[in-house]
Design a protein around this motif. Structure first.
Motif, PDB file in Angstrom:
ATOM      1  N   HIS A 111       0.834  -1.208   0.000  1.00 57.57           N
ATOM      2  CA  HIS A 111       0.000   0.000   0.000  1.00 57.57           C
ATOM      3  C   HIS A 111       0.871   1.261   0.000  1.00 57.57           C
ATOM      4  CE1 HIS A 111      -3.394   2.632   0.853  1.00 57.57           C
ATOM      5  NE2 HIS A 111      -4.217   1.569   0.807  1.00 57.57           N
ATOM      6  N   ASP A 112       1.634   1.434  -1.093  1.00 59.41           N
ATOM      7  CA  ASP A 112       2.636   2.497  -1.121  1.00 59.41           C
ATOM      8  C   ASP A 112       2.532   3.437  -2.325  1.00 59.41           C
ATOM      9  OD1 ASP A 112       3.342   0.633  -3.010  1.00 59.41           O
ATOM     10  OD2 ASP A 112       5.391   0.337  -2.285  1.00 59.41           O
ATOM     11  N   LEU A 113       1.573   3.217  -3.218  1.00 61.47           N
ATOM     12  CA  LEU A 113       1.577   3.974  -4.474  1.00 61.47           C
ATOM     13  C   LEU A 113       0.927   5.353  -4.374  1.00 61.47           C
ATOM     14  CD1 LEU A 113       1.058   1.290  -7.258  1.00 61.47           C
ATOM     15  CD2 LEU A 113       3.159   2.348  -6.439  1.00 61.47           C
ATOM     16  N   SER A 114       0.451   5.736  -3.193  1.00 58.37           N
ATOM     17  CA  SER A 114      -0.048   7.098  -3.026  1.00 58.37           C
ATOM     18  C   SER A 114       1.060   8.053  -2.585  1.00 58.37           C
ATOM     19  CB  SER A 114      -1.184   7.137  -1.995  1.00 58.37           C
ATOM     20  OG  SER A 114      -0.706   6.754  -0.713  1.00 58.37           O
ATOM     21  N   LEU A 115       2.264   7.532  -2.369  1.00 62.05           N
ATOM     22  CA  LEU A 115       3.375   8.336  -1.888  1.00 62.05           C
ATOM     23  C   LEU A 115       4.301   8.757  -3.030  1.00 62.05           C
ATOM     24  CD1 LEU A 115       4.421   6.202   1.216  1.00 62.05           C
ATOM     25  CD2 LEU A 115       3.136   8.346   1.247  1.00 62.05           C
ATOM     26  N   SER A 116       4.930   9.908  -2.864  1.00 58.45           N
ATOM     27  CA  SER A 116       6.012  10.295  -3.760  1.00 58.45           C
ATOM     28  C   SER A 116       7.216   9.396  -3.499  1.00 58.45           C
ATOM     29  CB  SER A 116       6.416  11.748  -3.532  1.00 58.45           C
ATOM     30  OG  SER A 116       7.015  11.894  -2.248  1.00 58.45           O
ATOM     31  N   GLU A 117       8.181   9.431  -4.394  1.00 57.79           N
ATOM     32  CA  GLU A 117       9.381   8.624  -4.193  1.00 57.79           C
ATOM     33  C   GLU A 117      10.088   9.018  -2.890  1.00 57.79           C
ATOM     34  OE1 GLU A 117      13.627   7.578  -6.434  1.00 57.79           O
ATOM     35  OE2 GLU A 117      12.056   8.697  -7.485  1.00 57.79           O
ATOM     36  N   PHE A 118      10.174  10.330  -2.634  1.00 56.03           N
ATOM     37  CA  PHE A 118      10.815  10.790  -1.406  1.00 56.03           C
ATOM     38  C   PHE A 118      10.019  10.348  -0.173  1.00 56.03           C
ATOM     39  CE2 PHE A 118      11.203  13.954   1.994  1.00 56.03           C
ATOM     40  CZ  PHE A 118      12.562  13.878   2.248  1.00 56.03           C
ATOM     41  N   GLY A 119       8.697  10.538  -0.232  1.00 55.79           N
ATOM     42  CA  GLY A 119       7.856  10.150   0.896  1.00 55.79           C
ATOM     43  C   GLY A 119       7.936   8.665   1.184  1.00 55.79           C
ATOM     44  N   ARG A 120       7.952   7.864   0.141  1.00 59.47           N
ATOM     45  CA  ARG A 120       8.047   6.414   0.333  1.00 59.47           C
ATOM     46  C   ARG A 120       9.378   6.044   0.987  1.00 59.47           C
ATOM     47  NH1 ARG A 120       9.882   1.727  -1.624  1.00 59.47           N
ATOM     48  NH2 ARG A 120       8.452  -0.074  -1.637  1.00 59.47           N
ATOM     49  N   THR A 121      10.448   6.693   0.565  1.00 62.93           N
ATOM     50  CA  THR A 121      11.758   6.418   1.147  1.00 62.93           C
ATOM     51  C   THR A 121      11.764   6.709   2.645  1.00 62.93           C
ATOM     52  OG1 THR A 121      12.884   6.903  -0.943  1.00 62.93           O
ATOM     53  CG2 THR A 121      14.207   7.030   1.070  1.00 62.93           C
ATOM     54  N   VAL A 122      11.163   7.830   3.035  1.00 54.78           N
ATOM     55  CA  VAL A 122      11.100   8.195   4.449  1.00 54.78           C
ATOM     56  C   VAL A 122      10.281   7.174   5.238  1.00 54.78           C
ATOM     57  CG1 VAL A 122      10.247   9.917   6.089  1.00 54.78           C
ATOM     58  CG2 VAL A 122      11.464  10.645   4.024  1.00 54.78           C
ATOM     59  N   HIS A 123       9.115   6.794   4.698  1.00 55.16           N
ATOM     60  CA  HIS A 123       8.259   5.846   5.404  1.00 55.16           C
ATOM     61  C   HIS A 123       8.926   4.481   5.533  1.00 55.16           C
ATOM     62  CE1 HIS A 123       4.060   7.860   5.353  1.00 55.16           C
ATOM     63  NE2 HIS A 123       5.004   8.775   5.358  1.00 55.16           N
ATOM     64  N   VAL A 124       9.549   4.018   4.465  1.00 55.47           N
ATOM     65  CA  VAL A 124      10.220   2.717   4.510  1.00 55.47           C
ATOM     66  C   VAL A 124      11.359   2.740   5.522  1.00 55.47           C
ATOM     67  CG1 VAL A 124      11.702   1.141   3.195  1.00 55.47           C
ATOM     68  CG2 VAL A 124       9.551   1.938   2.214  1.00 55.47           C
TER      69      VAL A 124
END
Length: 244
Positions: free
Chosen positions: A206-219
Protein backbone atom coordinates in the motif's frame (compact mmCIF):
# COMPACT_ATOMS: atom_id res chain seq x y z
CA UNK A 1 3.32 -21.28 0.38
CA UNK A 2 4.77 -18.80 -2.09
CA UNK A 3 3.88 -15.10 -1.87
CA UNK A 4 4.31 -12.72 -4.82
CA UNK A 5 3.90 -9.01 -4.26
CA UNK A 6 1.87 -7.23 -6.91
CA UNK A 7 1.48 -3.46 -7.15
CA UNK A 8 0.11 -1.44 -4.25
CA UNK A 9 -1.84 -3.63 -1.79
CA UNK A 10 -2.22 -6.77 -3.91
CA UNK A 11 -0.68 -10.14 -3.07
CA UNK A 12 -0.73 -13.44 -4.97
CA UNK A 13 -0.35 -16.64 -2.97
CA UNK A 14 0.42 -20.09 -4.38
CA UNK A 15 0.12 -23.41 -2.55
CA UNK A 16 -0.22 -26.98 -3.85
CA UNK A 17 -1.07 -25.69 -7.34
CA UNK A 18 -3.81 -23.37 -6.06
CA UNK A 19 -3.78 -19.55 -6.19
CA UNK A 20 -5.33 -16.96 -3.89
CA UNK A 21 -5.30 -13.23 -4.74
CA UNK A 22 -5.79 -10.44 -2.19
CA UNK A 23 -6.87 -6.88 -3.04
CA UNK A 24 -6.32 -6.47 -6.80
CA UNK A 25 -7.22 -2.78 -7.20
CA UNK A 26 -6.99 -0.01 -9.75
CA UNK A 27 -3.33 0.69 -8.89
CA UNK A 28 -2.46 -2.94 -9.59
CA UNK A 29 -1.95 -2.34 -13.30
CA UNK A 30 -0.01 -5.51 -14.16
CA UNK A 31 -2.40 -8.25 -13.12
CA UNK A 32 -0.94 -11.58 -14.24
CA UNK A 33 -2.72 -14.44 -15.94
CA UNK A 34 -3.62 -16.86 -13.17
CA UNK A 35 -3.96 -20.64 -13.45
CA UNK A 36 -5.47 -22.56 -10.55
CA UNK A 37 -7.34 -19.65 -8.96
CA UNK A 38 -9.41 -20.84 -6.00
CA UNK A 39 -10.24 -17.54 -4.34
CA UNK A 40 -10.04 -13.75 -4.18
CA UNK A 41 -10.15 -11.74 -0.96
CA UNK A 42 -11.28 -8.11 -1.14
CA UNK A 43 -10.66 -6.42 2.20
CA UNK A 44 -12.93 -3.45 1.46
CA UNK A 45 -14.71 -1.58 -1.29
CA UNK A 46 -12.27 1.23 -2.15
CA UNK A 47 -11.08 1.12 -5.78
CA UNK A 48 -7.40 0.75 -4.92
CA UNK A 49 -8.35 -2.65 -3.45
CA UNK A 50 -10.74 -3.98 -6.08
CA UNK A 51 -12.22 -3.14 -9.47
CA UNK A 52 -14.98 -4.88 -11.43
CA UNK A 53 -12.61 -5.31 -14.38
CA UNK A 54 -9.90 -6.99 -12.33
CA UNK A 55 -12.43 -9.28 -10.70
CA UNK A 56 -13.86 -10.24 -14.09
CA UNK A 57 -10.33 -10.89 -15.39
CA UNK A 58 -9.51 -13.17 -12.48
CA UNK A 59 -12.68 -15.21 -12.16
CA UNK A 60 -13.71 -15.24 -15.81
CA UNK A 61 -12.36 -18.75 -16.42
CA UNK A 62 -12.17 -19.86 -12.80
CA UNK A 63 -15.82 -20.76 -12.36
CA UNK A 64 -15.27 -22.50 -9.02
CA UNK A 65 -13.28 -19.65 -7.46
CA UNK A 66 -14.87 -17.99 -4.45
CA UNK A 67 -14.72 -14.23 -3.88
CA UNK A 68 -14.82 -13.10 -0.25
CA UNK A 69 -15.28 -9.66 1.28
CA UNK A 70 -17.20 -7.69 3.91
CA UNK A 71 -20.79 -6.57 3.34
CA UNK A 72 -19.71 -3.26 1.78
CA UNK A 73 -17.86 -5.17 -0.91
CA UNK A 74 -20.79 -7.53 -1.41
CA UNK A 75 -23.09 -4.57 -2.07
CA UNK A 76 -20.66 -2.74 -4.37
CA UNK A 77 -19.85 -5.88 -6.35
CA UNK A 78 -23.51 -6.77 -6.78
CA UNK A 79 -24.10 -3.39 -8.43
CA UNK A 80 -21.31 -4.27 -10.89
CA UNK A 81 -22.73 -7.71 -11.60
CA UNK A 82 -20.39 -9.78 -9.42
CA UNK A 83 -21.24 -12.17 -6.61
CA UNK A 84 -19.18 -11.93 -3.42
CA UNK A 85 -19.60 -14.06 -0.31
CA UNK A 86 -19.83 -11.96 2.84
CA UNK A 87 -17.32 -12.50 5.64
CA UNK A 88 -16.79 -10.63 8.89
CA UNK A 89 -14.41 -10.60 11.83
CA UNK A 90 -14.22 -13.99 13.51
CA UNK A 91 -15.09 -16.02 10.41
CA UNK A 92 -12.81 -18.85 9.32
CA UNK A 93 -13.11 -20.20 5.79
CA UNK A 94 -11.31 -22.96 3.87
CA UNK A 95 -10.59 -21.96 0.26
CA UNK A 96 -8.86 -24.76 -1.58
CA UNK A 97 -5.74 -25.57 0.47
CA UNK A 98 -5.79 -22.15 2.18
CA UNK A 99 -7.30 -21.51 5.60
CA UNK A 100 -8.49 -17.91 5.98
CA UNK A 101 -9.34 -16.24 9.26
CA UNK A 102 -10.89 -12.77 9.21
CA UNK A 103 -10.39 -9.96 11.68
CA UNK A 104 -11.07 -6.24 12.01
CA UNK A 105 -14.43 -5.01 10.78
CA UNK A 106 -14.01 -1.31 9.99
CA UNK A 107 -11.69 0.81 7.83
CA UNK A 108 -9.27 3.00 9.77
CA UNK A 109 -10.68 6.50 10.36
CA UNK A 110 -10.16 9.07 7.62
CA UNK A 111 -12.12 12.06 8.97
CA UNK A 112 -15.30 12.63 10.96
CA UNK A 113 -17.00 13.89 7.78
CA UNK A 114 -16.22 10.67 5.85
CA UNK A 115 -18.39 7.64 6.65
CA UNK A 116 -16.51 4.54 7.72
CA UNK A 117 -16.69 1.49 5.45
CA UNK A 118 -16.42 -2.19 6.22
CA UNK A 119 -12.89 -3.63 6.21
CA UNK A 120 -11.61 -7.08 7.08
CA UNK A 121 -8.07 -8.20 7.68
CA UNK A 122 -7.16 -11.73 6.67
CA UNK A 123 -4.81 -14.25 8.27
CA UNK A 124 -3.75 -16.91 5.74
CA UNK A 125 -2.78 -20.34 7.08
CA UNK A 126 -2.10 -18.76 10.45
CA UNK A 127 1.19 -17.23 9.25
CA UNK A 128 0.50 -14.27 6.92
CA UNK A 129 -1.52 -11.24 7.97
CA UNK A 130 -2.91 -8.65 5.51
CA UNK A 131 -4.88 -6.03 7.49
CA UNK A 132 -6.48 -4.21 4.57
CA UNK A 133 -6.82 -0.52 5.46
CA UNK A 134 -6.61 -0.84 9.22
CA UNK A 135 -4.34 -1.52 12.16
CA UNK A 136 -6.63 -4.21 13.56
CA UNK A 137 -4.77 -6.92 15.42
CA UNK A 138 -4.61 -10.42 13.89
CA UNK A 139 -6.11 -11.98 17.02
CA UNK A 140 -9.39 -10.14 16.51
CA UNK A 141 -9.26 -9.20 20.20
CA UNK A 142 -9.15 -5.50 20.91
CA UNK A 143 -9.41 -4.53 17.23
CA UNK A 144 -11.71 -1.58 17.79
CA UNK A 145 -9.44 -0.14 20.44
CA UNK A 146 -6.35 -0.71 18.33
CA UNK A 147 -7.81 1.11 15.35
CA UNK A 148 -9.19 3.91 17.50
CA UNK A 149 -5.76 4.48 19.01
CA UNK A 150 -4.09 4.36 15.61
CA UNK A 151 -6.56 6.71 14.00
CA UNK A 152 -6.16 9.30 16.76
CA UNK A 153 -2.38 9.18 16.69
CA UNK A 154 -2.32 8.03 20.31
CA UNK A 155 0.08 5.12 19.88
CA UNK A 156 2.71 5.16 22.58
CA UNK A 157 5.63 4.21 20.37
CA UNK A 158 6.80 1.86 23.15
CA UNK A 159 5.45 -1.46 21.89
CA UNK A 160 7.79 -4.43 21.94
CA UNK A 161 7.33 -7.53 19.80
CA UNK A 162 5.12 -10.04 21.60
CA UNK A 163 5.97 -13.16 19.63
CA UNK A 164 6.06 -16.42 21.54
CA UNK A 165 9.36 -17.44 19.96
CA UNK A 166 12.00 -16.13 17.59
CA UNK A 167 10.09 -17.36 14.53
CA UNK A 168 6.67 -15.80 15.03
CA UNK A 169 4.96 -12.62 16.14
CA UNK A 170 1.60 -12.09 17.82
CA UNK A 171 -0.67 -15.13 17.26
CA UNK A 172 2.03 -16.95 15.30
CA UNK A 173 2.25 -14.40 12.49
CA UNK A 174 5.42 -14.99 10.46
CA UNK A 175 4.88 -12.30 7.79
CA UNK A 176 3.03 -9.04 8.44
CA UNK A 177 1.96 -7.02 5.41
CA UNK A 178 2.02 -3.42 6.61
CA UNK A 179 0.56 -0.41 4.78
CA UNK A 180 3.37 2.05 4.00
CA UNK A 181 1.36 5.13 3.09
CA UNK A 182 -2.26 6.28 2.83
CA UNK A 183 -4.51 9.28 3.59
CA UNK A 184 -5.69 7.48 6.75
CA UNK A 185 -2.21 6.55 7.95
CA UNK A 186 0.45 8.24 10.04
CA UNK A 187 3.88 6.68 9.98
CA UNK A 188 4.05 6.65 13.78
CA UNK A 189 0.90 4.53 14.00
CA UNK A 190 2.25 2.14 11.36
CA UNK A 191 5.49 1.81 13.33
CA UNK A 192 3.55 1.07 16.54
CA UNK A 193 1.55 -1.58 14.67
CA UNK A 194 4.73 -3.27 13.45
CA UNK A 195 6.32 -3.27 16.90
CA UNK A 196 3.15 -4.48 18.62
CA UNK A 197 2.81 -7.53 16.38
CA UNK A 198 6.53 -8.28 16.33
CA UNK A 199 6.51 -10.49 13.25
CA UNK A 200 9.92 -11.81 12.15
CA UNK A 201 9.30 -10.55 8.61
CA UNK A 202 7.44 -7.37 7.67
CA UNK A 203 6.43 -6.75 4.05
CA UNK A 204 5.62 -3.23 2.93
CA UNK A 205 2.42 -2.82 0.87
CA UNK A 206 0.00 0.00 0.00
CA UNK A 207 2.64 2.50 -1.12
CA UNK A 208 1.58 3.97 -4.47
CA UNK A 209 -0.05 7.10 -3.03
CA UNK A 210 3.37 8.34 -1.89
CA UNK A 211 6.01 10.29 -3.76
CA UNK A 212 9.38 8.62 -4.19
CA UNK A 213 10.82 10.79 -1.41
CA UNK A 214 7.86 10.15 0.90
CA UNK A 215 8.05 6.41 0.33
CA UNK A 216 11.76 6.42 1.15
CA UNK A 217 11.10 8.19 4.45
CA UNK A 218 8.26 5.85 5.40
CA UNK A 219 10.22 2.72 4.51
CA UNK A 220 13.22 3.91 6.53
CA UNK A 221 11.06 4.38 9.61
CA UNK A 222 9.20 1.09 9.18
CA UNK A 223 12.49 -0.75 8.73
CA UNK A 224 13.77 0.77 11.97
CA UNK A 225 10.59 -0.26 13.83
CA UNK A 226 10.82 -3.78 12.41
CA UNK A 227 14.44 -4.15 13.48
CA UNK A 228 13.71 -2.83 16.97
CA UNK A 229 11.16 -5.64 17.30
CA UNK A 230 13.76 -8.17 16.16
CA UNK A 231 12.45 -8.64 12.61
CA UNK A 232 13.49 -8.15 8.99
CA UNK A 233 11.82 -5.56 6.76
CA UNK A 234 11.15 -6.72 3.19
CA UNK A 235 10.90 -4.03 0.53
CA UNK A 236 9.81 -6.19 -2.41
CA UNK A 237 9.18 -4.76 -5.86
CA UNK A 238 6.09 -5.84 -7.77
CA UNK A 239 6.68 -9.32 -9.13
CA UNK A 240 9.17 -10.37 -6.47
CA UNK A 241 8.38 -13.37 -4.27
CA UNK A 242 9.18 -15.01 -0.96
CA UNK A 243 8.54 -18.42 0.58
CA UNK A 244 6.54 -18.91 3.77
Amino acid sequence: MRLTKLEHSALLLEKDGAVLVIDPGVLTTELPEVDGLVGVVLTHQHPDHWTPDHLAHLVGEAHDAVVLGPQGVVDAAREAGHEVTAVSAGDEVAVGPFTLRFTGGTHAPLHSSIPAVDNVGVVVDGVLYHPGDSFALPSGAGDDAADADAGSGSGSGTHAGTGTDAGTGTDGIEVLAVPVGAPWLTIGDAMDFVEQIGAPRVLGIHDLSLSEFGRTVHVRNLRAATERAGGEYLDLAAGESLEL
